[in-house]
Design a protein around this motif. Structure first.
Motif, PDB file in Angstrom:
ATOM      1  N   ALA B 168     -11.864   4.829 -83.147  1.00  0.00           N
ATOM      2  CA  ALA B 168     -11.433   4.436 -82.642  1.00  0.00           C
ATOM      3  C   ALA B 168     -13.594   3.824 -81.703  1.00  0.00           C
ATOM      4  O   ALA B 168     -13.639   2.385 -81.505  1.00  0.00           O
ATOM      5  N   VAL B 169     -14.580   5.028 -82.331  1.00  0.00           N
ATOM      6  CA  VAL B 169     -15.734   4.298 -81.433  1.00  0.00           C
ATOM      7  C   VAL B 169     -15.729   2.986 -82.275  1.00  0.00           C
ATOM      8  O   VAL B 169     -16.144   2.224 -81.769  1.00  0.00           O
ATOM      9  N   GLN B 297     -10.076  -4.879 -90.265  1.00  0.00           N
ATOM     10  CA  GLN B 297     -11.213  -4.952 -90.213  1.00  0.00           C
ATOM     11  C   GLN B 297     -12.632  -5.225 -89.579  1.00  0.00           C
ATOM     12  O   GLN B 297     -12.304  -6.042 -88.862  1.00  0.00           O
ATOM     13  N   GLY B 298     -13.089  -4.534 -89.380  1.00  0.00           N
ATOM     14  CA  GLY B 298     -14.147  -5.097 -88.627  1.00  0.00           C
ATOM     15  C   GLY B 298     -16.202  -5.065 -88.594  1.00  0.00           C
ATOM     16  O   GLY B 298     -16.482  -4.517 -89.545  1.00  0.00           O
ATOM     17  N   CYS B 299     -17.082  -5.778 -88.468  1.00  0.00           N
ATOM     18  CA  CYS B 299     -18.679  -6.147 -88.463  1.00  0.00           C
ATOM     19  C   CYS B 299     -19.268  -5.957 -86.948  1.00  0.00           C
ATOM     20  O   CYS B 299     -18.423  -6.880 -85.894  1.00  0.00           O
ATOM     21  N   THR B 306     -18.218  -2.736 -90.352  1.00  0.00           N
ATOM     22  CA  THR B 306     -17.899  -0.787 -89.354  1.00  0.00           C
ATOM     23  C   THR B 306     -17.094   0.054 -89.387  1.00  0.00           C
ATOM     24  O   THR B 306     -16.792   0.935 -89.375  1.00  0.00           O
ATOM     25  N   PHE B 307     -15.724  -0.481 -89.517  1.00  0.00           N
ATOM     26  CA  PHE B 307     -14.432  -0.318 -89.732  1.00  0.00           C
ATOM     27  C   PHE B 307     -13.314  -0.832 -90.405  1.00  0.00           C
ATOM     28  O   PHE B 307     -13.567  -1.856 -90.998  1.00  0.00           O
ATOM     29  N   PRO B 341     -18.759   2.073 -93.410  1.00  0.00           N
ATOM     30  CA  PRO B 341     -19.066   3.769 -92.749  1.00  0.00           C
ATOM     31  C   PRO B 341     -17.298   4.432 -92.151  1.00  0.00           C
ATOM     32  O   PRO B 341     -16.853   6.097 -92.833  1.00  0.00           O
ATOM     33  N   ASN B 342     -16.652   3.093 -91.734  1.00  0.00           N
ATOM     34  CA  ASN B 342     -15.021   4.365 -91.454  1.00  0.00           C
ATOM     35  C   ASN B 342     -14.039   3.838 -92.058  1.00  0.00           C
ATOM     36  O   ASN B 342     -13.766   3.107 -91.244  1.00  0.00           O
ATOM     37  N   VAL B 343     -13.143   4.819 -92.423  1.00  0.00           N
ATOM     38  CA  VAL B 343     -12.472   4.394 -93.085  1.00  0.00           C
ATOM     39  C   VAL B 343     -10.684   5.408 -92.407  1.00  0.00           C
ATOM     40  O   VAL B 343     -11.187   6.158 -92.135  1.00  0.00           O
TER      41      VAL B 343
END
Lengths: 165, 804
Positions: B168-169, B297-299, B306-307, B341-343
């Protein structure tokens, strides 16, 4: 119900009793023990059972044995030269990596043999046309095309056996 | 190891000549005296109660030797969930359910007999989509689990997941987020050699079964349980693997037809062979499982990931087989392809009345690499970063530990991507309707631990003629395992590969192996062979301390007769003959740091005879070793564990041209760059890469098992299209990156599966680059492309009219 029939396979005549509905592939494999001809589909879709009928590639699963009585049939076993030597096309497939699981290989080699007999220096497009009826799931065909090219070179340099009838 | 004599050099595979001559024997070619032909009667409904089975007409047909059903044979449960049965009782759950079987003196009579079996059914409502199966009050495919506990849902109880970091973060902090839904299809392995087996019991009830299997020893365990069910506890089961006409994963589980052959052999006291025809192969074997995937997915602003959130739903079909474990492999790319890093990962599997599913090359990996790599291009576009650049910024590197806990030792991903981009002229101007795309992969490269033991053993047996026979329990199915293994043994023992023979795989003679899957064959076999060779060398050198001086002096005597002027150099042979000074090279045993005199070299076969024929101290050299890779059995619910000894990486790129009138996609060229650790045999390695990529092209563009209410509609090569030589008329450039992995034999990683993993997204990304449409459902047929193009035209026309 079976009928007497004389088949001309790999240059030898054999007389045997054959059911009217017997397919050529079954007579080759079950009666004559020529198991190099493979059945991959039974519907003429995969080319694994390709043999030469008077030099032309045909699917042995689609032919009735009685219909080819007396006509020259060549199977993969019939390509071997004197002393059991691999034919130039067979040898090229070995050396150029055109073989993986090997199930499509006899049919592929029969189609390639017929092609090179008719056209000793085929282009890649002509090789594709000649082998489009032969499915292979392992190789992706690249090394098969390389094998046929290598076979053409071998045949062109005098390593040429007597043509299969 | 640049000083290798055989490793790294192109050499024809040892089985090639027999295959070229048509001499190789497959299941199809095996005959045993007195052998009967078995044939299975399959269900005529996707979901129905079995009311009555009348076998009387079949039993009366001359030539029929046995007819069996679940009602007159002991129950044999199969599958790792024990939810399937060799023969079905009470109800059928899919069209391919086995309700009866016959054994007859020839295949035609067997087929006729099967047609004479009358089965009365009471049809039941079925569930054929994920939504139908998961709906409230849906008909249950299984009313009870294997232990007899009542079930209330069609969802399997297997749980797979992964959570790392704070999604979430991370999502809130992302500069760009792109979500998408993707799907993949049922794919048939399409081995040219169809499925079959031959079962035979001796008078004590010991079973021999020739099987199309990739797991001889796990099959042995399964068949041993079947023998117990037949009232033959404690009997021996020997699984023998003949030449295989491909497997690609279909041999990873045991099959009902194999148990049926055992039952028929037991009933008739005769060998029984069952061989599927092509239609049976398509309709009655387990294809690669389909998947529906939601991904986000995000960056950040710089394009750093990012995730990644992945939700998978899979139609498991009617029974549990290895399709139900695809998420174990999905975890690799989901958690570890690029640095993220976040999965978050979750996978759910649902029983339906469709065909149940199984393994195929890649095993879950392509199913999620497809959405990950497609979605990554969308993210790159959202972030206005070149897709190649975005990938490079997130590239995995040696030494990192991924969220799953994978320990990356060597990693050539960067080199693979660079090679792919360079060969595709990435960034170059292209003509209209042409585009390029790329995608990457991670896969297990040092086996994949899914069982208590992930090892395999090798036995080396030396004979009096210097021949070395090698026994390994894994399977040559066409991929070239025997080539890698024979080269490894030859290299390690200083002999010509011609002196090395690989024995047929047979649980009666080969040491245990978990099975040939997870691209592990050469990795495990060659590591085990190297360990066995080390033991053999120690035995040979110890014995040579005694026998070598005599043989060398005999050599010298003979040499002096032939060369009367020869004066031997001063050399203290007795002092030199120490086990640790011997070496094997060129088929001879030699002494290190000794004068290079020809008589100081002894042929290996002569040495072996001297070791053998020396009275009561005689011995024959046999060495065995079991290799267990360093890896952990992951916790699948947490999705954590270092499941492989090393990891394989790669990238593929495609240049395509799209016909906007027909929607047809023409591949102009492709690049495949693979981190293979070390090239063992460039010829067979290229074969794996070309062949994998071609299956990837089939997965991307052509292949799909079509079903309607559980019935398979296209059980033939005419209606199920695999690539022919015509489709593969574009150039494929291969690039092998050698990262010299410390765990690999000579530094090599597994290479069997990676070839098809990134192909589909590479092609889809190229299509988007060419014409600006994104296809999310495989296969990418011309109809789908055309629909997407039409939708885009309509949308842009709408935009133009609405903004005058």
């Amino acid at each position: 119900m079976s009928r007497e029939c004389t088949l001309d396979v790999n240059g030898s005549l054999t007389t045997l009793q054959v059911a009217p509905s017997a397919r050529l592939i079954d007579v080759l494999r079950d009666n004559l023990g020529l198991t190099g001809t493979k059945e991959g589909c039974g519907n003429g879709e995969c080319g694994s059972c390709t043999v030469l009928l008077e030099g032309r590639p045909v699917n042995a699963c689609l032919l009735i044995a009685l219909e080819v009585e007396g006509r020259a049939i060549t199977t993969i076993e019939g390509l071997l030269g004197p002393g059991g030597k691999l034919s130039p096309v067979q040898q090229a497939f070995v050396e150029a990596g055109g073989i993986q699981c090997g199930f499509c290989t006899p049919g592929m080699i029969m189609s390639a043999t017929a092609l090179l007999e008719a056209n000793p220096a085929p282009t890649d497009a002509e090789i594709r046309d000649a082998l489009v009826g032969n499915l292979c799931r392992c190789t992706g065909y690249t090394q098969i095309i390389e094998s046929v090219r290598a076979a053409a070179v071998r045949l062109g340099t005098g390593d040429r056996p007597e043509a299969p009838r | 190891m640049s000083d290798c004599r055989h490793i790294g050099k192109a050499r024809p595979r040892p089985d090639a000549a027999d295959k070229a001559a048509g001499r190789t024997l497959y299941i199809n070619d095996l005959i045993r005296p007195g052998m009967l032909h078995g044939k299975v009667k399959f269900s005529e409904h996707a979901h129905a109660r079995i009311v009555r089975i009348d076998t009387s007409r079949a039993e009366r047909l001359p030539g029929v030797r046995a007819v069996v059903t679940a009602y007159d044979t002991p129950e044999i449960r199969i599958g790792f969930l024990n939810d399937n049965f060799a023969l079905k009782r009470d109800k059928v759950r899919q069209f391919r359910d086995e309700v009866a079987a016959v054994a007859a003196i020839d295949p035609d009579i067997a087929a006729e007999a099967v047609d004479l079996i009358d089965v009365e059914y009471e049809p039941l409502p079925g569930v054929f989509t994920l939504d139908e199966a998961m709906a409230q009050g849906a008909p249950l495919v299984h009313e009870m689990d294997a232990r007899g506990n009542p079930l209330t849902t069609n969802e399997l109880s297997l749980r797979y997941g992964h959570e790392s970091g704070d999604l979430a973060v991370a999502e809130r902090a992302s500069a760009h987020v792109v979500e998408g839904r993707f799907s993949t299809q049922l794919m048939q392995q399409s081995c040219l050699g169809t499925a079959g087996c031959l079962a035979e019991l001796d008078m004590s009830g010991n079973l021999s079964i020739w099987a199309r299997t990739q797991i001889p020893f796990l099959a042995q365990r399964d068949f041993t349980q079947a023998l117990r069910a037949l009232g033959l506890p404690g009997r021996n089961c020997r699984v023998i693997v003949p030449a295989l006409g491909g497997t690609f994963g279909t041999g990873l589980d045991t099959h009902a037809y194999e148990y049926i052959a055992i039952v028929l052999a037991h009933r008739t006291n005769r060998p029984v062979k069952i061989l599927y025809n092509r239609e049976e192969e398509f309709a009655n074997l387990s294809p690669r499982q389909s998947a529906e995937v939601e991904i986000a997915q995000g960056c950040d602003r710089e394009g750093r990931l990012t995730f990644r959130r992945v939700r998978v739903r899979q139609d498991n079909g009617a029974y549990g087989s290895w399709g139900a474990t695809f998420p174990t492999v999905m975890l690799l790319p989901v958690t570890s392809l690029y640095r993220v890093p976040n999965v978050s990962f979750d996978a759910r599997l649902v029983y339906t009345n469709n065909t149940y599913c199984q393994a195929m090359r890649g095993y879950g990996n392509p199913e999620v690499t497809w959405p990950i790599e497609s979605n990554l291009d969308e993210l790159a576009e959202a972030a206005s970063i070149d897709p190649f650049e975005l990938r490079m910024r997130n590239c995995n590197e040696p030494g990192e530990t991924t969220p799953m806990g994978l320990q990356v030792t060597t990693c050539g991903l960067k080199e693979c991507m660079e090679a792919t981009a360079a060969k595709l002229d990435w960034g170059a101007e292209r003509r209209a309707r042409r585009g390029v795309g790329m995608a990457s992969l991670i896969h297990v490269g040092g086996s994949g631990r899914i069982y208590r033991s992930d090892g395999g053993g090798v036995i080396l047996k030396f004979d009096d003629f210097g021949q070395i026979n090698v026994s390994y329990g894994g399977v040559e199915m066409g991929q070239g395992l025997h080539s890698a293994l024979s080269l490894t043994v030859a290299e390690a023992l200083g002999v010509s590969p011609d002196k090395v023979t690989i024995n047929p795989t047979d649980t009666g003679t080969c040491p245990w192996d978990v099975g040939t899957h997870a691209s592990r064959g050469a990795f495990i076999a060659c590591n085990a062979a190297l360990a066995a060779a080390e033991k053999a060398r120690a035995q040979i050198f110890a014995a040579a301390e005694e026998v070598f001086p005599r043989l060398a002096l005999q050599n010298l005597e003979r040499y002096c007769v032939q060369h009367p002027d020869y004066r031997a150099p001063t050399f203290d042979l007795a002092a030199a003959v120490k086990a640790d000074r011997f070496e094997l090279a060129d088929g001879q045993i030699v002494l290190r740091d000794a004068p290079a005199e020809p008589w100081l070299k002894v042929d290996l076969d002569r040495l072996l005879r001297a070791i053998h024929f020396r009275g009561s101290r005689g011995e024959v050299i046999t060495a065995s070793a079991f290799y267990e890779p360093q890896s952990d059995l992951p916790d699948w619910q947490k999705g954590v564990g270092n499941m492989s000894a090393t990891y394989a990486y790669g990238a593929q790129g495609a240049e395509v041209e799209v016909d906007e009138e027909t929607g047809e996609v023409r591949i102009v060229r492709m690049v495949a760059a693979h981190d293979v650790g070390k090239v063992l045999n460039p010829q067979t390695l290229a074969g794996q890469a070309y062949g994998g990529l071609t299956q990837g092209v089939g997965y991307a563009l052509y292949e799909e098992i079509l079903t309607e209410q559980g019935r398979i509609l296209n059980p033939s090569f005419t209606d199920y299209k695999i690539p022919t030589i015509r489709e593969m008329s574009f150039p494929v450039h291969l690039e092998f990156i050698e990262t010299d992995d410390p765990a690999g034999p000579f530094g090599a990683k597994g290479v069997g599966e990676p070839g098809l993993v990134p192909t589909a997204p590479a092609i889809a990304n190229a299509i988007y680059d060419a014409v600006g449409v994104r296809i999310r459902d495989l296969p990418i047929t011309p109809e789908k492309v055309l629909r997407a193009l039409d939708a885009r035209r309509a949308a842009s026309a709408g935009k133009q009219t609405s903004t005058p």
